[in-house]
Design an enzyme around this catalytic site. Sequence first.
Site, PDB file in Angstrom:
ATOM      1  N   CYS A   1       0.830  -1.207   0.000  1.00  0.00           N
ATOM      2  CA  CYS A   1       0.000   0.000   0.000  1.00  0.00           C
ATOM      3  C   CYS A   1       0.870   1.265   0.000  1.00  0.00           C
ATOM      4  O   CYS A   1       1.477   1.568  -1.024  1.00  0.00           O
ATOM      5  CB  CYS A   1      -0.984  -0.060   1.159  1.00  0.00           C
ATOM      6  SG  CYS A   1      -2.440   0.943   0.882  1.00  0.00           S
TER       7      CYS A   1
ATOM      8  N   GLU B   1      -0.704  -8.663   5.359  1.00  0.00           N
ATOM      9  CA  GLU B   1      -0.353  -8.828   6.776  1.00  0.00           C
ATOM     10  C   GLU B   1      -1.562  -8.717   7.692  1.00  0.00           C
ATOM     11  O   GLU B   1      -1.484  -9.014   8.870  1.00  0.00           O
ATOM     12  CB  GLU B   1       0.725  -7.793   7.165  1.00  0.00           C
ATOM     13  CG  GLU B   1       0.251  -6.358   7.365  1.00  0.00           C
ATOM     14  CD  GLU B   1      -0.031  -5.605   6.055  1.00  0.00           C
ATOM     15  OE1 GLU B   1       0.082  -6.207   4.971  1.00  0.00           O
ATOM     16  OE2 GLU B   1      -0.388  -4.410   6.143  1.00  0.00           O
TER      17      GLU B   1
ATOM     18  N   HIS C   1      -3.116  -5.372   1.693  1.00  0.00           N
ATOM     19  CA  HIS C   1      -2.441  -5.616   2.977  1.00  0.00           C
ATOM     20  C   HIS C   1      -2.494  -7.083   3.386  1.00  0.00           C
ATOM     21  O   HIS C   1      -3.303  -7.436   4.260  1.00  0.00           O
ATOM     22  CB  HIS C   1      -3.159  -4.822   4.074  1.00  0.00           C
ATOM     23  CG  HIS C   1      -2.946  -3.353   4.034  1.00  0.00           C
ATOM     24  ND1 HIS C   1      -1.889  -2.745   4.647  1.00  0.00           N
ATOM     25  CD2 HIS C   1      -3.669  -2.363   3.457  1.00  0.00           C
ATOM     26  CE1 HIS C   1      -1.965  -1.439   4.457  1.00  0.00           C
ATOM     27  NE2 HIS C   1      -3.037  -1.184   3.736  1.00  0.00           N
TER      28      HIS C   1
END
Length: 199
Positions: free
Chosen positions: A84, A181, A179
Site C-alpha cells: 500500500c 499482513e 495488505h
Amino acid sequence: MVTATPPRIGVLALQGDVREHVQVLRGLGAEAVPVRRPDDLAAVAGLVIPGGESSVIDKLSRTFGLREPIRAAIAAGLPVYGTCAGLIMLADRIVDGIDGQQTFGGLDITVRRNAFGGQVFSFEADLTVPELGDPPVHAVFIRAPIVERVGPGVQTLAALPDGTVVGVRAGNLIGTSFHPEMNGETRFHRLLLEMARGR
Ligand code: GLN
C-alpha cells in the site's frame, strides 16, 4: 545437516502498520527488526515498507536520514516488499501525491494514490495470483493506490477483475496495493524471505 540461520528482515518503522509485518515475519521463522536509522538498515537482508501514509513516510525518511541509504540499498539489490503506502514508496512515478511528495523509487511503475475514492473507502477481493498458486489471495484494500502504468521489465503479480494492476514484481522488489499482513496471508512475505536467503 546444515542449519540455515534465519534471515534478518527489517520493517521500516517510521509510520504505519509495522507490528503486523513483524508478526508475519516472525511467524515465518525470520528475525524481524524495526528499521529507524541507517545502521538498522545496514544490518538486514531484506526490508518491508508497511502501509500507512506515504507522504508521512516520505517526510520522516528524510528527517531520519534514511532516504538516501534506502535508495542506495534498493539500487544495490536489497529485496524489498512494499504494501500500500509501501508500494507507493517503491514507485518511480506518483500521481496525486501531496505537494513535493517524493518516493524512494526502484519500480518502473506509475502509481495513483487513493485511487478508489474517498479517504475511508475500503474493500476486499479474492485475487488469483499465478505466482503464488492456490488458494486465491484474499486482499484487503484500505485507501489503496493502483498501478496505472507498468514499465517493461515489471511483472504484474495481481490484478482486479477489470484489469487494474494491484501487485507487481521486478527483480528483488515486490509491491502490492493491498495488505496481506492483516488477514494471515503470508505468501508475499515468504517470497521476500526466499529472495533474502538467495543473497
Ligand atoms: N492512502 C495512503 C497513502 O497515500 C496509503 C494507504 C495505506 O497504506 N493503507 O499513502
